[in-house]
Structure formats: C-alpha cells, structure tokens
Design a protein around this motif. Structure first.
Motif, PDB file in Angstrom:
ATOM      1  N   GLN A 295      38.256  45.441  35.940  1.00 62.90           N
ATOM      2  CA  GLN A 295      39.555  45.173  36.537  1.00 62.90           C
ATOM      3  C   GLN A 295      39.437  44.968  38.054  1.00 62.90           C
ATOM      4  O   GLN A 295      40.086  44.084  38.632  1.00 62.90           O
ATOM      5  CB  GLN A 295      40.524  46.322  36.242  1.00 62.90           C
ATOM      6  N   LEU A 296      38.597  45.795  38.689  1.00 62.13           N
ATOM      7  CA  LEU A 296      38.405  45.641  40.136  1.00 62.13           C
ATOM      8  C   LEU A 296      37.719  44.317  40.475  1.00 62.13           C
ATOM      9  O   LEU A 296      38.086  43.639  41.436  1.00 62.13           O
ATOM     10  CB  LEU A 296      37.588  46.817  40.687  1.00 62.13           C
ATOM     11  N   PHE A 302      37.489  37.425  40.970  1.00 66.14           N
ATOM     12  CA  PHE A 302      37.732  36.322  40.044  1.00 66.14           C
ATOM     13  C   PHE A 302      39.167  35.823  39.993  1.00 66.14           C
ATOM     14  O   PHE A 302      39.421  34.747  39.461  1.00 66.14           O
ATOM     15  CB  PHE A 302      37.292  36.726  38.629  1.00 66.14           C
ATOM     16  N   ASN A 303      40.117  36.574  40.529  1.00 63.41           N
ATOM     17  CA  ASN A 303      41.525  36.170  40.450  1.00 63.41           C
ATOM     18  C   ASN A 303      41.897  35.366  41.690  1.00 63.41           C
ATOM     19  O   ASN A 303      42.151  35.921  42.754  1.00 63.41           O
ATOM     20  CB  ASN A 303      42.432  37.395  40.308  1.00 63.41           C
ATOM     21  N   LEU A 308      43.900  38.439  48.850  1.00 64.81           N
ATOM     22  CA  LEU A 308      43.451  39.781  49.220  1.00 64.81           C
ATOM     23  C   LEU A 308      43.927  40.127  50.626  1.00 64.81           C
ATOM     24  O   LEU A 308      43.837  39.323  51.548  1.00 64.81           O
ATOM     25  CB  LEU A 308      41.925  39.853  49.155  1.00 64.81           C
ATOM     26  N   GLY A 309      44.411  41.334  50.766  1.00 67.11           N
ATOM     27  CA  GLY A 309      44.821  41.813  52.086  1.00 67.11           C
ATOM     28  C   GLY A 309      46.076  41.172  52.622  1.00 67.11           C
ATOM     29  O   GLY A 309      46.343  41.249  53.824  1.00 67.11           O
ATOM     30  N   GLU A 310      46.892  40.538  51.755  1.00 65.27           N
ATOM     31  CA  GLU A 310      48.093  39.849  52.250  1.00 65.27           C
ATOM     32  C   GLU A 310      49.078  40.832  52.895  1.00 65.27           C
ATOM     33  O   GLU A 310      49.904  40.444  53.729  1.00 65.27           O
ATOM     34  CB  GLU A 310      48.772  39.100  51.105  1.00 65.27           C
ATOM     35  N   LEU A 320      38.337  41.612  53.626  1.00 63.86           N
ATOM     36  CA  LEU A 320      39.325  41.104  52.676  1.00 63.86           C
ATOM     37  C   LEU A 320      39.777  39.697  53.039  1.00 63.86           C
ATOM     38  O   LEU A 320      40.374  39.000  52.213  1.00 63.86           O
ATOM     39  CB  LEU A 320      40.547  42.021  52.630  1.00 63.86           C
ATOM     40  N   GLY A 321      39.479  39.275  54.267  1.00 61.89           N
ATOM     41  CA  GLY A 321      39.868  37.935  54.701  1.00 61.89           C
ATOM     42  C   GLY A 321      38.911  36.883  54.174  1.00 61.89           C
ATOM     43  O   GLY A 321      38.023  37.142  53.354  1.00 61.89           O
TER      44      GLY A 321
END
Length: 341
Positions: A295-296, A302-303, A308-310, A320-321
């Motif tokens: 899941q992580l 993969f998603n 990420l990090g929005e 995360l950028g």
C-alpha cells in the motif's frame, strides 16, 4: 517435439518506415513491440548484406578496429545456444579476448562448414569496435541519451531475457527471429538466477528448441500470448523495456545493431537496484506486513493520481517533491546512510 517458434501463432504487429514521419516521436508513443520494415534499408551495411554474406562481412571488416573485445564460442553440438552447462555451475560456451577484425576472419573461415562451432560478439559499443559505423550507417531514434551496440556472429540463440531500457534492434546482415512475452508473463517463464547469468541479465531456463513442459508446465500459458517476428536485413523491431525476448540468428553471418535508451532523466536511478533492495527488505516479511508495504509503495511510487506532499509547504517538502537532480542526490545520500548503518 515442436520448437517454441512452431507453436506461436501471433505475429508481432508491423508497419513500414514510409508510414512514419518522425521516428523518435513514433517510438516514444509505443508501449508494445512493433516491427518497422526497412527502417535501416538505406544503410551501406544492409545494401552489402543483400548482395551476399561475403560482401557484408568485408564491409564490416573495413570499418572494424583492433580494440580488444569479449568474444564467445560454443561447440557445434550446442547449436548456437549460449546457456548454462548441465549442472548450472558454469556455462556451455567459452569466453576469450579478441577484436572485431579477428572475429570476422574467424567467421569467414567457417562459412563453408556445414555444422560449424558458433562464434559471437555480444553487445559492444559501435563507436568502440567500429568507430565509423554510425557515421556511415546513421539512424536517429530518440532525443534521450542512447547506447548503440553491435552484435556479430554466425548462428546463435540468446535465452529469453528483458532489458531495462527501450530497445530498437536493427538487422544489418543475416536474419533474426524474435519471440516476445509481455512483462506479466514473468511467472510463467521460469527465470534463472539474478546474480549468476550467461550475459548479465537473468534468463528463462526453458529451451526454446525443445520445451520441457513437464519441468516447466506454466510455460504453456506464456505461449498463449507469445508473439513472433522474423526480420531480414533492413528491418528493425522496437522492444519496450521489460518485455521478455528470445533472439536467434539464423544465417552464417549476422549483424544486429541495438539502440538502447531510457525515457527518463539521467539522474534517475536504475529500478533494478530498487528491486534488489526490496528483496532484501520486504520479500521475506510476514504476508500482512508485505500487504501493508504494498500500500505504501502504491501511494509513494505507483499512484500517479496522488500529488505527494500537496498538503506540505514547498520549503519542507523535501524528497516528496519532483525528483530533480538535487533531490536525486539527497535520496542517494539518505540511502547510503541507511545501508551503512
């Protein structure tokens, strides 16, 4: 017993180079194999090959350097199959240092022998072993950094394997047969060791000339979706990264030119390294832990629908950028700290 090639009904789709306006743009859009007829038909190499094997051999010899290369030889009874020995503690071929000129002279000597030993030079940079080859036989396939390699020999069979990069393989002389499997067939191909391989890549243990379905029963499922292509001088085949392919050369003299490139920035790491680390860290965890880690991975890797990090200010977003060159260095430093603990 039928060979694998005799059991495959699906042909790789194909087009003609005249149907393509912009080859790099066309290849960048492909997600499945495709044969491109006459993609390199204008090469002097190809024109000589269409005259005779001897003219093709002489032409390449005129461009060859004396730089040392790694060559291979297998006795005639192996029928050109470069593979493990029976005990899988070694190989059924020998390696030796030669150069392209000497290899071509050896091939010339055995062209008239009915069942000769197999001689072979695997993936070797064109600019190294035949410095002017690309100048006289040009082909633009991508704007990305590209490795151009020569494969030269007589009859050979290279076990099914995958490459980490996209691949355009062009036949300069002789003929080539490609048998391809989509990445999802990996469970049905019976892959051998990762770290002890005939030529650097893990390979299928199935003998494609006489498949043993008792030992490898799931291989029948792989055959249901297998594709086959037979190429002659001037033809090329695009093989996307991670597609499994078995390659056989079927003439007394064969030349293949490979173009390999990744549709990725140079600072990005090799995904295979991440696979190895995942085997070390995750493969033998309890099943529920593996599910949770999956899941992580889906979230962070993969998603593509998740930014990420929005929810995080840019000044503290860190890795995360977007993974630019600076971020890639930070991730490598973090990995080194973790691995050296």
């Amino acid at each position: 017993m039928q060979s694998v090639a005799q059991q495959i009904k699906q042909q790789v789709r194909q087009c003609h180079i005249d149907e393509i306006n912009d080859l790099p743009a066309f290849l960048a859009e492909q997600t499945a194999p495709i044969v491109i007829k006459d993609v390199c038909a204008l090469w002097p190499m190809v024109k000589q090959a269409k005259q005779s094997n001897q003219q093709a051999l002489s032409y390449l010899k005129s461009l060859a350097s004396n730089s040392p290369v790694r060559a291979f030889s297998a006795p005639a009874q192996e029928q050109g199959r470069y593979f493990y020995n029976a005990q899988m503690d070694g190989f059924n071929f020998s390696q030796y240092v030669s150069n392209l000129v000497e290899l071509l002279e050896q091939l010339e000597q055995v062209t008239a022998i009915a069942e000769p030993d197999s001689y072979y030079m695997g993936s070797t940079a064109c600019d190294y072993c035949a410095p002017d080859f690309n100048r006289y036989n040009p082909l633009l396939v991508t704007a990305h950094k590209c490795l151009k390699s020569l494969w030269v020999g007589n009859h050979s069979q290279i076990a099914a394997h995958y490459d980490n990069a996209d691949n355009l393989a062009c036949v300069g002389a002789g003929s080539r047969e490609f048998i391809l499997f989509a990445p999802e067939q990996v469970d049905n191909l019976y892959i051998g060791p990762l770290e002890f391989t005939p030529a650097g890549q893990a390979v299928s243990l199935v003998d494609f000339t006489a498949p043993d379905f008792e030992r490898f029963p799931r291989f029948k499922q792989a055959l249901n979706s297998a594709q086959i292509a037979k190429l002659t001088p001037g033809d090329g085949i695009f093989i996307p990264a991670l597609w499994w392919h078995h390659v056989s050369a079927q003439s007394v003299f064969n030349v293949l030119v490979n173009y390999w490139w990744r549709q990725a920035a140079d600072h990005l790491a090799n995904p295979f390294d991440a696979l190895l680390h995942s085997m070390l860290a995750i493969k033998d965890l309890p099943a529920n832990h593996k599910t949770n880690w999956q899941q992580l991975f889906n979230h962070y890797v993969f998603n593509d629908n998740v930014e990420l990090g929005e929810h995080t200010p840019d000044n503290v977003k860190g890795i995360l950028g977007k993974v630019d060159e600076l971020t890639a260095r930070k991730i490598r430093q973090l990995l080194l700290q973790k691995l050296n603990r």
